[in-house]
Enzyme design. Structure first.
Site, PDB file in Angstrom:
ATOM      1  N   LYS A  92       0.839  -1.188   0.000  1.00 19.03           N
ATOM      2  CA  LYS A  92       0.000   0.000   0.000  1.00 19.03           C
ATOM      3  C   LYS A  92       0.881   1.248   0.000  1.00 19.03           C
ATOM      4  O   LYS A  92       2.055   1.171   0.415  1.00 19.03           O
ATOM      5  CB  LYS A  92      -0.963  -0.023   1.192  1.00 19.03           C
ATOM      6  CG  LYS A  92      -0.248   0.021   2.569  1.00 19.03           C
ATOM      7  CD  LYS A  92       0.118   1.428   2.952  1.00 19.03           C
ATOM      8  CE  LYS A  92       1.204   1.491   3.993  1.00 19.03           C
ATOM      9  NZ  LYS A  92       1.892   2.792   4.008  1.00 19.03           N
TER      10      LYS A  92
ATOM     11  N   TYR B  85      -3.483   4.338   6.906  1.00 19.01           N
ATOM     12  CA  TYR B  85      -3.871   3.390   7.951  1.00 19.01           C
ATOM     13  C   TYR B  85      -5.098   3.902   8.705  1.00 19.01           C
ATOM     14  O   TYR B  85      -6.006   3.128   9.043  1.00 19.01           O
ATOM     15  CB  TYR B  85      -2.723   3.176   8.929  1.00 19.01           C
ATOM     16  CG  TYR B  85      -1.586   2.354   8.393  1.00 19.01           C
ATOM     17  CD1 TYR B  85      -1.680   0.965   8.311  1.00 19.01           C
ATOM     18  CD2 TYR B  85      -0.400   2.954   7.970  1.00 19.01           C
ATOM     19  CE1 TYR B  85      -0.625   0.211   7.827  1.00 19.01           C
ATOM     20  CE2 TYR B  85       0.658   2.197   7.482  1.00 19.01           C
ATOM     21  CZ  TYR B  85       0.537   0.827   7.411  1.00 19.01           C
ATOM     22  OH  TYR B  85       1.586   0.076   6.920  1.00 19.01           O
TER      23      TYR B  85
END
Length: 384
Positions: free
Chosen positions: A134, A225
């Site tokens: 990511k 996140y």
């Protein structure tokens, strides 16, 4: 059923062994060989590969380190000897030769964000499955291209959202969806750290400050996140965002944001198969930064208490609380767990919890956040 709802329904079993499917890919497995470990090629031998991924691949039950790709000759030789890789060591100029390496089943992209799309698409063209760190890419359009390339090649695409496999996060989801804190009313999340004082975007050591490589600042790096936490806690997608940036060092942060705060609105739902505690409209307030450390948490609020993870997104040492009571859970090697989950998905021909569409949803929200910060206006999030 949406990927988001499917995650909520199956999330607590994510780190358990997936059930065997009736058929296996003939390309990878002959009869009676379904216990074979898949060979992973790490593309990019930076800090994450060195400190986390290579060690994790020594612990996995369904995967093993089979090859590496690096632009540094000394690193290639070091890894060849350390992990006994033989001829399975490549430069970036030799990347496409992975197509002919029978030891490699999955290509793991661990490069700067701006290179994810190119190497994922080229990886798919080798006929290997692709696992990408990511954020999935710098733009939502690149995400779509990556998904299309893997679909065309008939290979799986997974995105490295390790927290979706972590016990504290799974317990937080369980606590919220089961109504332990009552109806979900709000969310708060944030993650940040202090960028080194000598950091400069003109130095390759600090690629995170180079917009072409990083795609943005802390939002792309660690703020994602907090974004993910809010999305999987609610089980829904944000429909609109507001955002504001703060800048104290215009020299260091001349290409990317320094600190960014944003809110997300998750709409109410009726007649949906989401648990009742998750159906009301919810607002999430989030912050990410490269200007201070110690901000590493996610919290869900209800009338009967809260669920808190702090620290929430570290590799180890996570702590969680439900209505003030500690979760008392261990943190396994998050990378080993997610790699095994993707490997089982490949072996069994079953869906993976974090496919390319999951990465695309994050980029759609991130693009809306950046637009809101730039315009100062509430911005709608585009749909997949």
């Amino acid at each position: 059923m949406s990927t988001r709802r499917r995650f909520l329904q199956t999330g607590l079993a994510a780190s358990a062994t997936l059930s065997a499917a009736a058929s296996l890919s003939p390309r990878l497995f002959a009869a009676g060989q379904d216990t074979k470990k898949l060979g992973y090629a790490l593309v990019g031998l930076g800090r994450l590969s060195t400190g986390q991924l290579a060690p994790a691949l020594q612990k996995t039950e369904h995967a093993k380190l089979a090859a590496v790709v690096s632009g540094t000759p000394s690193k290639r030789e070091e890894w060849r000897k350390k992990y006994d890789l033989g001829d399975h060591v490549y430069s970036y100029e030799e990347y496409d030769q992975l197509a002919d390496d029978d030891a490699v089943d999955v290509i793991y992209i661990v490069l700067p964000n701006g290179l994810h799309a190119e190497y994922t698409i080229r990886g798919a063209e080798t006929g290997k499955h692709v696992f990408c760190e990511k954020p999935m890419a710098n733009t939502a359009e690149e995400c779509r291209q990556m998904i299309a390339a893997c679909e065309k090649a008939g290979v799986k695409l997974g995105i490295g959202y390790r927290c979706q496999f972590e016990p504290h996060h799974l317990r937080a989801i369980e606590a919220v969806r089961s109504g332990e804190i009552g109806e979900l009313r709000g969310l708060g999340a944030g993650f940040g750290f202090t960028m080194p004082a000598d950091a400069d975007p003109d130095q390759k050591l600090h690629w995170r400050l180079d917009r072409s490589l990083a795609g943005g600042g802390p939002l792309m790096d660690v703020g994602i996140y907090a974004l993910q936490f809010c999305r999987y806690i609610t089980g829904r997608e944000p429909v609109a965002v507001t955002a504001q940036t703060t800048l104290t060092d215009p020299v260091k942060f001349r290409q990317v944001e320094e600190t960014l705060g944003w809110t997300m609105t998750f709409p109410s739902v009726l007649g949906d198969d989401l648990p009742e505690p998750l159906r009301a409209q919810v607002t999430a307030s989030c912050v990410t930064t490269y200007n201070f450390s110690g901000f590493n948490q996610g919290e869900a609020f209800g009338p009967d208490g809260s669920v808190l993870l702090k620290p929430a997104y570290s590799y180890t040492g996570l702590k969680g609380f439900v209505k003030g009571e500690p979760m008392n859970l261990d943190t396994p090697d998050q990378f080993a767990v997610e790699i095994d989950a993707f490997s089982q998905s490949v072996k069994n021909g079953t869906p993976f919890k974090c496919p390319g569409e999951e990465g695309l949803r994050d980029l759609l929200a991130i693009e809306a956040i950046y637009k809101a910060a730039e315009t100062g206006r509430r911005t709608e999030v585009a749909k997949v």
